[in-house]
Design a protein around this motif. Structure first.
Motif, mmCIF file in Angstrom:
data_model
loop_
_atom_site.group_PDB
_atom_site.id
_atom_site.type_symbol
_atom_site.label_atom_id
_atom_site.label_comp_id
_atom_site.label_asym_id
_atom_site.label_seq_id
_atom_site.Cartn_x
_atom_site.Cartn_y
_atom_site.Cartn_z
ATOM 1 N N PRO A 22 39.512 39.513 42.945
ATOM 2 C CA PRO A 22 39.690 38.112 42.536
ATOM 3 C C PRO A 22 40.273 38.031 41.127
ATOM 4 O O PRO A 22 40.101 38.923 40.307
ATOM 5 N N LEU A 23 40.991 36.971 40.908
ATOM 6 C CA LEU A 23 41.548 36.739 39.574
ATOM 7 C C LEU A 23 40.428 36.407 38.596
ATOM 8 O O LEU A 23 39.404 35.837 38.986
ATOM 9 N N PRO A 24 40.602 36.738 37.319
ATOM 10 C CA PRO A 24 39.580 36.367 36.331
ATOM 11 C C PRO A 24 39.491 34.850 36.218
ATOM 12 O O PRO A 24 40.466 34.143 36.515
ATOM 13 N N PRO A 25 38.368 34.338 35.776
ATOM 14 C CA PRO A 25 38.239 32.883 35.654
ATOM 15 C C PRO A 25 39.217 32.323 34.614
ATOM 16 O O PRO A 25 39.571 32.992 33.648
ATOM 17 N N VAL A 26 39.628 31.104 34.838
ATOM 18 C CA VAL A 26 40.529 30.425 33.907
ATOM 19 C C VAL A 26 39.744 30.078 32.651
ATOM 20 O O VAL A 26 38.628 29.558 32.727
ATOM 21 N N PRO A 27 40.287 30.368 31.444
ATOM 22 C CA PRO A 27 39.554 30.037 30.218
ATOM 23 C C PRO A 27 39.392 28.525 30.057
ATOM 24 O O PRO A 27 40.251 27.754 30.479
#
Length: 67
Positions: A5-10
């Motif tokens: 999964p992609l890292p969370p959006v800041p």
């Protein structure tokens, strides 16, 4: 390559400061001030200092002539 999964959006609320290098300061002024409504807080022959209409700190955007 395994799927991950992609890292969370800041969680960014706003930009506090930015410097943009432009080739045409007059055109940058036309876009940022005349079109988008930023406020000129200071300027000289090679730089334009802007802030947003409701921003209290100064300056928010710094445009400098460059290559």
């Amino acid at each position: 390559m395994a799927d991950s999964p992609l890292p969370p959006v800041p969680d960014i609320v706003r930009s506090a400061y930015a410097t943009l290098v432009v080739t045409d300061l007059a055109e940058a002024r036309r876009f940022w001030v005349d079109l988008l409504g930023f406020v000129v807080t200071d300027e000289d022959s090679s730089a334009l200092y802007l802030r947003g209409y409701d921003e209290l700190t100064h300056p928010q955007r710094d445009h400098q002539v460059g290559p």
